[in-house]
Write a protein that holds these residues in place. Structure first.
Motif, mmCIF file in Angstrom:
data_model
loop_
_atom_site.group_PDB
_atom_site.id
_atom_site.type_symbol
_atom_site.label_atom_id
_atom_site.label_comp_id
_atom_site.label_asym_id
_atom_site.label_seq_id
_atom_site.Cartn_x
_atom_site.Cartn_y
_atom_site.Cartn_z
ATOM 1 N N ILE A 191 -4.622 8.251 7.468
ATOM 2 C CA ILE A 191 -4.702 9.703 7.699
ATOM 3 C C ILE A 191 -3.872 10.477 6.674
ATOM 4 O O ILE A 191 -3.638 11.673 6.835
ATOM 5 C CB ILE A 191 -4.271 10.074 9.135
ATOM 6 C CG1 ILE A 191 -2.782 9.753 9.366
ATOM 7 C CG2 ILE A 191 -5.144 9.367 10.167
ATOM 8 C CD1 ILE A 191 -2.232 10.340 10.661
ATOM 9 N N GLY A 192 -3.428 9.779 5.617
ATOM 10 C CA GLY A 192 -2.752 10.465 4.527
ATOM 11 C C GLY A 192 -1.250 10.585 4.660
ATOM 12 O O GLY A 192 -0.615 11.287 3.863
ATOM 13 N N MET A 197 -1.014 10.651 17.611
ATOM 14 C CA MET A 197 -2.298 10.595 18.312
ATOM 15 C C MET A 197 -3.450 10.533 17.307
ATOM 16 O O MET A 197 -4.432 9.826 17.491
ATOM 17 C CB MET A 197 -2.448 11.802 19.243
ATOM 18 C CG MET A 197 -1.491 11.770 20.434
ATOM 19 S SD MET A 197 -1.698 13.178 21.557
ATOM 20 C CE MET A 197 -3.322 12.859 22.233
ATOM 21 N N LYS A 198 -3.330 11.306 16.216
ATOM 22 C CA LYS A 198 -4.338 11.265 15.166
ATOM 23 C C LYS A 198 -4.408 9.883 14.522
ATOM 24 O O LYS A 198 -5.498 9.345 14.279
ATOM 25 C CB LYS A 198 -4.033 12.316 14.106
ATOM 26 C CG LYS A 198 -5.071 12.409 12.992
ATOM 27 C CD LYS A 198 -4.708 13.512 12.004
ATOM 28 C CE LYS A 198 -5.732 13.596 10.864
ATOM 29 N NZ LYS A 198 -5.362 14.652 9.889
ATOM 30 N N LYS A 203 0.827 -1.204 0.000
ATOM 31 C CA LYS A 203 0.000 0.000 0.000
ATOM 32 C C LYS A 203 0.863 1.256 0.000
ATOM 33 O O LYS A 203 0.363 2.350 -0.293
ATOM 34 C CB LYS A 203 -0.928 0.009 1.218
ATOM 35 C CG LYS A 203 -1.939 -1.128 1.247
ATOM 36 C CD LYS A 203 -2.792 -1.045 2.505
ATOM 37 C CE LYS A 203 -3.772 -2.206 2.607
ATOM 38 N NZ LYS A 203 -4.570 -2.150 3.856
ATOM 39 N N CYS A 204 2.115 1.102 0.337
ATOM 40 C CA CYS A 204 3.026 2.244 0.365
ATOM 41 C C CYS A 204 3.445 2.603 -1.058
ATOM 42 O O CYS A 204 3.627 1.715 -1.900
ATOM 43 C CB CYS A 204 4.274 1.916 1.182
ATOM 44 S SG CYS A 204 3.978 1.607 2.930
ATOM 45 N N MET A 215 0.445 0.230 12.757
ATOM 46 C CA MET A 215 0.726 1.665 12.719
ATOM 47 C C MET A 215 0.851 2.157 11.284
ATOM 48 O O MET A 215 0.398 3.254 10.941
ATOM 49 C CB MET A 215 2.004 1.976 13.499
ATOM 50 C CG MET A 215 2.363 3.453 13.541
ATOM 51 S SD MET A 215 1.006 4.545 14.053
ATOM 52 C CE MET A 215 0.823 4.032 15.757
ATOM 53 N N MET A 216 1.445 1.367 10.410
ATOM 54 C CA MET A 216 1.540 1.759 9.007
ATOM 55 C C MET A 216 0.150 1.929 8.408
ATOM 56 O O MET A 216 -0.109 2.893 7.672
ATOM 57 C CB MET A 216 2.338 0.726 8.227
ATOM 58 C CG MET A 216 3.826 0.738 8.521
ATOM 59 S SD MET A 216 4.726 -0.617 7.725
ATOM 60 C CE MET A 216 4.453 -0.232 5.989
ATOM 61 N N GLU A 217 -0.752 1.020 8.721
ATOM 62 C CA GLU A 217 -2.112 1.127 8.177
ATOM 63 C C GLU A 217 -2.801 2.384 8.692
ATOM 64 O O GLU A 217 -3.499 3.083 7.942
ATOM 65 C CB GLU A 217 -2.919 -0.112 8.554
ATOM 66 C CG GLU A 217 -4.317 -0.103 7.965
ATOM 67 C CD GLU A 217 -5.041 -1.419 8.135
ATOM 68 O OE1 GLU A 217 -6.214 -1.498 7.715
ATOM 69 O OE2 GLU A 217 -4.452 -2.370 8.685
ATOM 70 N N ARG A 218 -2.619 2.685 9.969
ATOM 71 C CA ARG A 218 -3.251 3.878 10.541
ATOM 72 C C ARG A 218 -2.679 5.154 9.910
ATOM 73 O O ARG A 218 -3.425 6.104 9.625
ATOM 74 C CB ARG A 218 -3.063 3.893 12.057
ATOM 75 C CG ARG A 218 -3.866 2.803 12.785
ATOM 76 C CD ARG A 218 -3.652 2.871 14.290
ATOM 77 N NE ARG A 218 -4.366 1.836 14.996
ATOM 78 C CZ ARG A 218 -5.649 1.892 15.343
ATOM 79 N NH1 ARG A 218 -6.357 2.975 15.047
ATOM 80 N NH2 ARG A 218 -6.223 0.906 15.994
ATOM 81 N N LEU A 219 -1.381 5.195 9.704
ATOM 82 C CA LEU A 219 -0.770 6.370 9.082
ATOM 83 C C LEU A 219 -1.245 6.539 7.640
ATOM 84 O O LEU A 219 -1.494 7.661 7.184
ATOM 85 C CB LEU A 219 0.753 6.253 9.135
ATOM 86 C CG LEU A 219 1.387 6.458 10.510
ATOM 87 C CD1 LEU A 219 2.854 6.067 10.482
ATOM 88 C CD2 LEU A 219 1.230 7.902 10.979
ATOM 89 N N LEU A 220 -1.368 5.447 6.931
ATOM 90 C CA LEU A 220 -1.879 5.520 5.559
ATOM 91 C C LEU A 220 -3.308 6.067 5.539
ATOM 92 O O LEU A 220 -3.677 6.835 4.647
ATOM 93 C CB LEU A 220 -1.832 4.143 4.909
ATOM 94 C CG LEU A 220 -0.434 3.645 4.496
ATOM 95 C CD1 LEU A 220 -0.453 2.149 4.239
ATOM 96 C CD2 LEU A 220 0.056 4.389 3.257
#
Length: 344
Positions: free
Chosen positions: A318-319, A337-338, A27-28, A311-316
């Motif tokens: 939020i853009g 946190m976001k 996904k990256c 964490m990678m999925e969560r960061l993806l």
């Protein structure tokens, strides 16, 4: 080459059977993809060793630090193993296909581990492989994997290649009782640090390097600028649980603040030390790989999860991890946190 010991045979079988969960690596975007090669081989006693490098002093990032062979992907169609093997060829001369090895040598791809998130916001996929050597023959009466395969270095990137006892990455002290006599120092140091509201275990291993385990490139020490956390830190920024000796890191009175810049600097000639320091994400990847291989948990405290897929999925979501990194873009507390609030 000595036959694999029973423990080594089981370790290779465990790695061969390991099926990593679905990864967010693909996904990256291409600019965020990287892979490293965990190359294992058997020593003369049949125990597994792992191949590591010391990066050249002239490099902009990670100069003088220990690392696994690896780097960024070149194309979207390139799999993590393709990236890791290409980089290993460029850095240490490891042939990319078996027919280019000396007779009797071959590489088996064993498995991939969950992706890790580097502080530079790269998704790093560890790829595990076994370098098989030949049995003794009239042409090669004393085959030695490290001697026969490893000493072909690109001095522009790699100052040295060295090998370390793989199982030892689960232990607090040298397994070899003679190691401290010949190479003074201790094997392991670890401490808990605060990292974006999480408890993070920093591992430091100090690998003894007798001459038979080190291969040097044409190396001239160069004065280098002090490294910055953004350039040098391999600490990932993931929310994690803790597994070790029944203690919780969050309640530990030994929790320390984030590491200072000086922690990432290498003082003097990195190759003049009796032991090479392996730390940060490289150390964490080796610990997790050894956990899978030997089916054991380390003697020391550690973060219990493997990789940083969540964490990678969560960061993806939020853009973050976009194709182009903006200048000054860092994983701040607010960003983390976001991301933590993002729905899975």
């Amino acid at each position: 080459m000595a036959a694999l010991s029973p423990a080594s045979k089981k370790a290779i079988a465990n790695l061969r059977a390991f099926a990593a969960p679905t990864t967010n690596y693909y996904k990256c975007p291409l600019t965020r993809r990287a892979a490293v090669l965990i190359l294992l081989f058997a020593d003369r006693g049949g125990d597994l060793r792992v191949v590591l490098t010391i990066r050249s002093a002239g490099l902009k990032n990670y100069a003088g630090q220990a690392a696994l062979p690896g780097g960024k992907a070149d194309a979207l169609h390139e799999t993590p193993f393709m990236t890791a093997r290409r980089e290993a060829f460029e850095e240490i001369g490891l042939p990319m296909s078996d027919h280019k090895f000396p007779p009797g040598y071959s590489v088996e791809h064993l498995t991939e581990l969950p992706a890790n998130l580097a502080m530079t916001e790269l998704g790093v996929r560890p790829c595990v492989a076994f370098l098989q050597g030949p049995a003794p023959s009239p042409q090669n009466r004393n085959p030695d994997v490290a001697r026969d395969i490893l000493p072909k270095l690109d001095a522009r990137e790699v100052a040295a290649v060295f090998t370390a006892p793989f199982y030892n990455f689960l232990r607090e002290k040298d397994l070899d009782p003679e190691a401290p006599k010949n190479n003074p120092g201790e094997w392991y140091k670890g401490s808990w640090h605060s990292w974006h509201e999480s408890a993070w275990r920093m591992h430091q291993f100090f690998v003894p390097v007798p001459p038979s385990t080190v291969f040097l490139a044409n190396y001239k020490p160069k004065e280098k600028k002090e490294a910055t956390p953004e350039a040098s830190s391999d600490i990932t920024s993931s929310k994690s649980t803790v597994q070790s000796k029944g203690k919780s890191a969050k309640s530990s009175s030994s929790l320390q603040p984030p590491l200072p810049r000086s922690f990432y600097s290498i003082a003097g000639d990195a190759l003049a030390q009796p032991r090479y320091r392996v730390f940060g994400m490289t150390a964490r990847i080796l610990v997790d790989c050894a956990r899978v291989a030997y089916g054991e948990e380390p003697e020391y405290e550690h973060n219990s999860h493997f990789g940083d897929e969540e964490m990678m999925e969560r960061l993806l979501k939020i853009g973050r991890l976009s194709p182009i990194r903006k200048e000054g873009e860092v994983l701040t507390r607010d960003v983390m946190m976001k991301a933590a609030k993002a729905r899975m």
